[in-house]
Design an enzyme around this catalytic site. Structure first.
Site, short mmCIF file in Angstrom:
data_model
loop_
_atom_site.label_atom_id
_atom_site.label_comp_id
_atom_site.label_asym_id
_atom_site.label_seq_id
_atom_site.Cartn_x
_atom_site.Cartn_y
_atom_site.Cartn_z
N GLU A 51 -1.18 40.14 -66.45
CA GLU A 51 -0.39 39.41 -67.42
C GLU A 51 -1.66 38.30 -68.25
OE1 GLU A 51 0.31 39.27 -64.31
OE2 GLU A 51 2.43 39.96 -64.40
N HIS A 107 -26.43 22.53 -72.32
CA HIS A 107 -26.69 23.76 -71.40
C HIS A 107 -27.80 24.45 -72.03
CE1 HIS A 107 -22.27 22.80 -70.47
NE2 HIS A 107 -22.63 23.13 -69.45
N HIS A 139 10.58 32.97 -59.86
CA HIS A 139 10.62 33.75 -61.08
C HIS A 139 11.54 32.83 -61.98
CE1 HIS A 139 9.06 37.04 -58.73
NE2 HIS A 139 9.36 37.97 -59.73
N HIS A 154 -29.02 24.29 -65.36
CA HIS A 154 -27.86 24.72 -66.13
C HIS A 154 -27.17 23.80 -67.17
CE1 HIS A 154 -23.95 26.42 -66.54
NE2 HIS A 154 -23.19 25.14 -66.36
#
Lengths: 717, 717
Positions: free
Chosen positions: B453, B56, B517, B293
């Site tokens: 989280e 890069h 959950h 890039h």
């Protein structure tokens, strides 16, 4: 102004009659009823939580007026036709407040949500329609929510679906063909979750005027007041992301103000964020505190609330006639919407017969069977070594080009994932002019999601949830970054949504990017996750099989997991074999060992078998692209493939071994994270070159001669 | 103004001498050298990528002037003492631009980063210090980066560590004891990732004035220009989040302007976002495009760049004497910082002997062995049934209360996770006054992370990475939401950071919250992930063992996975057994079957054994809280526990079976997602009650009599 029969930006007609009143007028006419409606609703929620002494009362109670504004005045839906195609979509991103939605589904006349069912919340009833979070299986629920932030991204997907379908099918005079709005209810928590923040940024970029977030701003989370963790100016933040912002100061009672805000949002050409101040657990003794969030108020306090409201403290679940009356007529109004829309579609088919037929098929969720012809046949595949990520492109690109059901996107890895096709048009606001000169419009079906893997997959869930089969979303990124997206991928599997994830750069073979990018343990997660296909094809022919499986899996997401590097085309590979999960690639009746090979390393395993043969060890080779598909086969087939009765089985895959123990006695797998080296060097560093592999396999055959018990234990070589 | 010897907000001294010049003055004096330095640096990057035709180049080239500003003028570090405690921390969140950092480490005199090593980028050298992304193992690298956005959150953690240590130990006259700044370099991508957005919001809330983000704003990502996916006003967004914003218009050349911005940022009492406009791949033919890039420019283009710069196009890796001179003296300057700081610490110890000793221990990463006494002994544990989440609190709370090494936090689940202790003080800006009246200061060690989280765990990595052992972060949430956090948990494991995750509500036993959950497959991920302990204790005694293992695991994160519901105390459970991963809970020499029980369901398994005994089937019971700890035991121990030579083994755990096949012949596990029902009802619904389990186990014994081959296959019952 468009005629009132077109459901785009016109006032809501009240019922099937042609007489229209604006929502504001209706609110005014009803205003004397609101007090009893809100009190009844709030006590109902308190009772429903008290019944089994649990659940989340506070949010639902605080949001009561918002619910009245939505279900009674603003949202266009049909309780007796819950899946009416052009209905407004409602997403409860703060899913723990599900009683809010369940109660309104009951009051507005959804047939399944009987009074009995409403009272099943937190009960032991196994067929309850009131689980602890809303579930897509049930009438009136658009997406399953609960894990916070997901719903916001789902709503972005739902709104994108509308934009895409409208841009594809709507024609002058038929602006009401696809014109629904998406309403997303959120709490303070959703605004903290990264997945929501990613989706909010993208929705602003796409200028999704058909999307409204309604923020239940009660400034309370489990830990206490929101300012324990958040000091930002949320309105400014939303504006910076390209959203319209409307404030509603008295969200507990000001139904007229909320309706006005919602109507304004529906007309906006930007997504709208309505910041509604409410009080969690209003009028209970824990009002405005975290104690109102996740526990029943206690029987005496519920009784006290009733007394304060002028209700009989002894009576439970009271819904008086005037409240029933207030919500009556909504099914009929809904049928009016359905009939109007049916007329529009009928007329559309007359004027635009080809488009009309196409649209009908999309509404029915029927994918043209032409996709089967568009996948290259075995003989049509290049014989030269091909990266399976490139092979993935060969399979899906012609299909995506031709079939408008496919909406393909990437988390900023277009040059790497091979998911573009000649002439692809980007999904963009038509006015957008980008710096790189690549523009698009809403009919475009290539989505630049940005570097937002999690939102990408959660938005894809929304695209798929819009209506079954209407849109088949394809996402793409490096496989490792499907760990970022895992919570959304899981929600797709849980909801039985067909979303296809094109995951490239699997295995250590990706090379130099190193251990942060080399997925050692991630496949283990997706192989264990219920209702998802994880498929690692070994060459181009197997990649065809992977895509066939993915497109045939109408109620299951699929991860097509491919290599960065070129893979040789292997003699005998079979797309039909892939559909069975595993199959014999090299049979050998005298074999003492069966080698299991997978994906990018399948050719290594074939090489090992050949080398073993040269050294007098007879081996079979099984190609094993998908555990889940294999498990679906009859036991006779499975036993015939593995031949554990007659051979030892050894798996070779540079992933954690966990789970391979079901199929193999031993394995050459990864016990550590990877290493930054060129791909071939990385394979050699970890012993996945043919020579080292062959030695390890031979070593195993020696070991089990010495120690019989090893045959009952999985041995990592 | 504080004396110049205190490294807080004073100008940088140039070398060990006492003469000080401000960075601005130094920049001015040097300004005639900048052109050749920047050209040399940029060509060096181009050469390093061209060498092995990969990597890069573009970002590193664009950021050259930022690097000069940081390493030459602003950052306080010691190349010959890379782990000098009070050094400024630098995080390269856009880790793919790693050559940027490697080249500056070389130029500024880090000993390990020889010229030879610098040239190892993308080579096959297995001991290379230049992997494709920066890795914490190597000199001068504070955290491993690569997965985008993580570095931002790590930097927030590093800055919080400074604030916490400074508030704990700094005293009047000793402001320079802990006073380092954290500099975080990011690209356009990091600003799109949710984990970064979460962390940015929290950093603004905490008013971390010692944190600066330097945004390499080149408006290019892999897909093209950033405006393909992002239209937001980033400066406004950052301001809305409580950040100072400084613009630098000419980030390619204006070293003075960058230095001015950086110095201003160091003095700010808010976190600062420096928006630096740069050009990716500056001065190459692909400058300002996505092509710059992720690929080398090509040999001829690299030669052309050299010609345009007046360099010899044939020469490679040229670092002229004037450039070497420019960077000379930095090790000496660094030693000056070290010596000054050592003097401060020495003086501090004289004035504050107790604090000083405490501080020395923290710097050395020594945790007081008192923690062992603070964990309740077996006899001290309540005999009543106790949720293991509550037992978790009993173990860690007394330790966290007493030992300042522990920084405990939660993603907004304080009432659920039992991680608070009497008198706990929140980590907050001291001026903050919250709505709920719970305030704090920077010496507080309880962190409200918000409903974030992912950022919580990535920030915890930063807290742990500040200096080995100085801070042991504890995070907490429901286990299921460690899927949101998984990319950060993985980075902790990869970096060998001691972070302890208190994960509650594991298994379907959590009940009503339902399948969103209930973690069915998540343990499979963490059991497969290298270098992490996943431990499910079965009662309070085993929970003690889990915490002992976690605190002893100095280079390994741990997940202590606990139940929502109360668990009976089981006779014979043993903390020492937990440390061995699995152990025999009920021995039986006549057993035909060994039952493996885990965590919240261990008592069910004991019940099954008892019921089987009543029915004449002799069974052993093994408690199996941790695979990884078990795998570390000698084979004789493992065989003695499992007794596969003499019994059939059946595991009982309501998780996906994947991986249990290594230890068991059959299992009662989950094949689907869970269901919203009260915990006991959920167990019964899926057949995890003792009666059904017993029948299933008996059924298995029948089956294997009929079909011998089943003994070689894992059977899901």
């Amino acid at each position: 102004m468009a005629p009132a029969t077109i459901l785009d930006t016109t006032p809501v007609s009240n019922g099937a009659s042609k007489a229209t009143s604006s929502p504001a007028q209706l609110v005014k006419a009803d205003s004397n009823k609101h007090d009893i409606v809100l009190k009844t609703f709030r006590l109902l929620i308190a009772d429903l939580c008290q019944q089994f002494n649990g659940g989340h009362p506070g949010g639902a109670i605080g949001m009561a007026a918002i619910g009245v504004a939505l279900w009674k005045y603003v949202m266009r839906y049909a309780p007796h036709n819950p899946t009416f195609f052009n209905r407004d979509r409602f997403v409860l991103s703060n899913g723990h407040t599900c009683l809010f939605q369940y109660a309104f589904l009951h009051l507005t006349g959804y047939k399944a949500m009987t009074f009995d069912q409403l009272k099943s919340y937190h009960s032991e009833r196994v067929d309850a329609l009131c689980p602890g979070h809303p579930e897509i299986e049930h009438e009136g629920i658009e997406v399953t929510t609960g894990p916070l932030g997901q719903g916001v991204a789902n709503a972005v997907g739902l709104a994108m679906a509308t934009k895409n379908l409208a841009a594809t099918y709507n024609r002058p005079g038929f602006e009401g063909l696809v014109s629904n709005h998406t309403w997303c209810m959120i709490g303070d928590a959703c605004l903290q979750e990264g997945v929501a923040l990613e989706a909010i940024s993208l929705a602003g970029h796409f200028r999704l005027g058909n999307l409204t977030i309604i923020y239940d701003n009660n400034q309370i989370t489990c830990d206490g007041s929101v300012d324990l963790t958040n000091s930002e100016n949320v309105n400014d933040k939303m504006r910076a992301c390209g959203w319209e912002v409307i404030d509603v100061e008295d969200g507990c009672f000001d139904i007229a103000g909320i309706v006005e805000a919602l109507e304004k949002a529906r007309r906006s050409d930007r997504p709208t964020f309505i910041n509604v101040r409410t009080v969690i657990g209003l009028d209970s003794k824990v009002a405005g505190t975290a104690d109102a969030h996740g526990a029943a108020f206690g029987a005496s306090e519920v009784a006290n609330m009733k007394s304060r409201y002028g209700f009989d403290p002894e009576e439970k679940f009271v819904i008086g006639d005037e409240v029933r009356d207030f919500f009556s007529g909504l099914p009929e109004r809904g049928e009016g919407y359905v009939e109007e829309w049916n007329r529009i579609v009928d007329r559309y088919e007359e004027v635009h017969p080809e488009l009309g037929a196409n649209f009908r098929a999309r509404v029915a969720g029927k994918l043209s069977e032409r996709w089967r012809d568009l996948i290259p046949k075995a003989g049509e595949l290049p014989e030269a070594p091909t990266a399976s990520r490139a092979a993935s492109g060969m399979m899906i690109n012609p299909i995506a080009k031709e079939l408008e059901s496919f909406v393909v996107g990437t988390a900023d890895l277009s040059p790497s994932v091979h998911m573009t096709w000649p002439g692809k048009v980007d999904f963009q606001h038509p006015d957008l002019k980008t710096g790189c000169g690549i523009n698009g419009n809403y009919s475009g079906r290539y989505v630049h999601y940005g570097i937002r893997e999690h939102a990408m997959c959660a938005i894809a869930n929304g695209l798929a949830a819009y209506s079954p089969g209407t849109i088949i979303p394809v996402t793409s990124s490096f496989f490792m970054f499907y760990l970022y997206a895992a919570p959304a991928v899981r929600m797709g599997a849980l909801q039985r949504l067909q979303v296809i994830h094109a995951a490239t750069h699997d295995s250590i073979g990706l090379g130099e990017d190193g251990p942060t990018h080399q997925p050692i343990e991630l496949a283990t997660l997706y192989r264990a996750m219920p209702n998802i296909l994880y498929i690692r094809p070994g060459d181009s022919e197997e990649t065809a099989g992977a895509w066939i499986a993915a497109i045939e899996a109408k109620e299951t997401p699929t991860i097509v997991s491919t290599s960065r590097h070129k893979l040789p085309q292997i003699k005998g590979t079979s797309r039909d074999g892939v559909l069975r999960g595993a199959y014999v690639l090299r049979e050998n009746d005298n074999a003492v060992i069966t080698l299991l090979g997978v994906g990018a390393e399948l050719s290594h395993v074939v090489g090992v078998a050949e080398k073993l043969a040269q050294e007098g060890v007879e081996a079979r080779v099984v190609s094993f692209p998908s555990w889940r598909l294999f498990e679906q086969q009859p036991i006779e087939y499975r036993r015939g493939v593995l031949r554990r009765d007659r051979t030892s089985t050894v798996v070779i895959e540079p992933y954690a071994a966990n789970g391979w123990e079901r199929y193999a006695d031993a394995g050459v797998c990864m016990k550590t994270f990877g290493h930054s080296l060129p791909g071939t060097a990385a394979y050699k560093y970890f012993g996945f070159d043919v020579d080292t592999l062959t030695e390890r396999v031979k070593g195993y055959l020696g070991k089990i001669k010495e120690d019989e018990l090893l045959r009952r234990e999985f041995v990592e070589l």
